[in-house]
Design an enzyme around this catalytic site. Structure first.
Site, short mmCIF file in Angstrom:
data_model
loop_
_atom_site.label_atom_id
_atom_site.label_comp_id
_atom_site.label_asym_id
_atom_site.label_seq_id
_atom_site.Cartn_x
_atom_site.Cartn_y
_atom_site.Cartn_z
N ARG A 49 0.82 -1.20 0.00
CA ARG A 49 0.00 0.00 0.00
C ARG A 49 0.86 1.26 0.00
NH1 ARG A 49 -3.78 -1.55 5.22
NH2 ARG A 49 -4.33 -3.68 4.58
N ASP A 51 0.08 5.38 1.32
CA ASP A 51 -0.91 6.14 2.08
C ASP A 51 -1.51 7.26 1.23
OD1 ASP A 51 -0.41 4.61 4.37
OD2 ASP A 51 1.27 5.89 4.94
N ARG A 195 7.93 8.38 6.51
CA ARG A 195 7.57 9.76 6.85
C ARG A 195 7.93 10.09 8.30
NH1 ARG A 195 1.44 9.83 5.35
NH2 ARG A 195 1.59 11.93 6.22
#
Length: 242
Positions: A49, A51, A195
């Site tokens: 995935r 985000d 991040r």
């Protein structure tokens, strides 16, 4: 046939890669197009995935379909119906033993920081951070994160039950004018991991944190001890390696 596809996309209009049942994910956009072409529902499987708001230059997904059409025609047909911010770069026929997620060896992510005046032209692709950063101090910290560690402190999912152990093979800094690029290469990444690592490094660079704090943060396995989550727009999935 099984098809391996490489796709690039700008993530700011989507709620991430994974299907949200609202038509607002990259996955849903592609599946809708495949269904139109194949006249049957097709579910795609990605390498992993991304985000909401995260960009991709080389995301990989696969799909199975009985329709007899060569890879080049698939690529042209899919791109003809996709929105302008999603584009298929390649389609390749694969054996059934290939799996887009389980066969991944490592991934490369890049985080881009505009470390100069606010730039409207890079706002969708870079974190705008116009304050001084001590790049040498940030670069000196990356040795701590390289290798195999439990990255619970750098995971955005506090309810995750699976292991948080990941291996980062390499982290590199590149400075070009006002642009600072941080490349991360690893065997897998947790939710928001890149991040949060970047946000923590930024806090070291602007003096909010001392480099000496980082070993304790890593060992604490507590998200609250790490730095902030850097904006999604600066993150790009560059390449998936098999």
């Amino acid at each position: 046939m099984r098809y391996k596809c490489v796709v690039s996309y700008v993530g700011d209009h989507y709620e991430g890669w994974q299907s949200q049942t609202r038509g607002t994910s990259v996955q849903e956009q592609i599946e809708k197009v495949l269904e139109k072409i194949a006249q049957t529902k097709i579910t795609i499987t990605a390498s992993g995935r991304t985000d909401a708001g995260v960009n991709a230059r080389g995301q990989v997904f696969m799909f199975d379909c009985e329709r007899n059409m060569n890879a080049r025609k698939w690529m042209g047909a899919i791109n003809a119906f996709l929105p302008d911010d999603i584009h298929i770069l390649s389609v390749e026929e694969k054996d059934s033993i290939f799996h887009a997620r389980f066969n991944v060896r490592y991934k490369t992510y890049t985080y881009r920081i505009n470390n100069g005046p606010y730039d409207v032209f890079s706002r969708e692709y870079a974190c705008q951070f116009p304050y001084p950063l001590d790049i040498e101090k940030m670069n000196a910290c990356i040795q701590l994160f390289q290798g195999t560690h439990d990255f619970t402190s750098f995971c955005g999912n506090k309810k995750m039950k699976k292991t948080a152990v990941r291996t980062i093979y390499e982290i590199n800094f590149t400075k070009k004018g006002n642009d600072l690029w941080i490349d991360y290469r690893g065997n897998g990444f947790l939710q928001n991991m890149v991040r949060i690592l970047t946000g923590t490094l930024i806090e070291v660079g602007d003096g909010r944190r001392a480099p000496e704090e980082l070993p304790q943060i890593l060992e604490s396995k507590n998200r609250e001890n790490a730095g902030y989550t850097a904006p999604a727009c600066g993150l790009m999935l560059m390449e998936v390696h098999y």
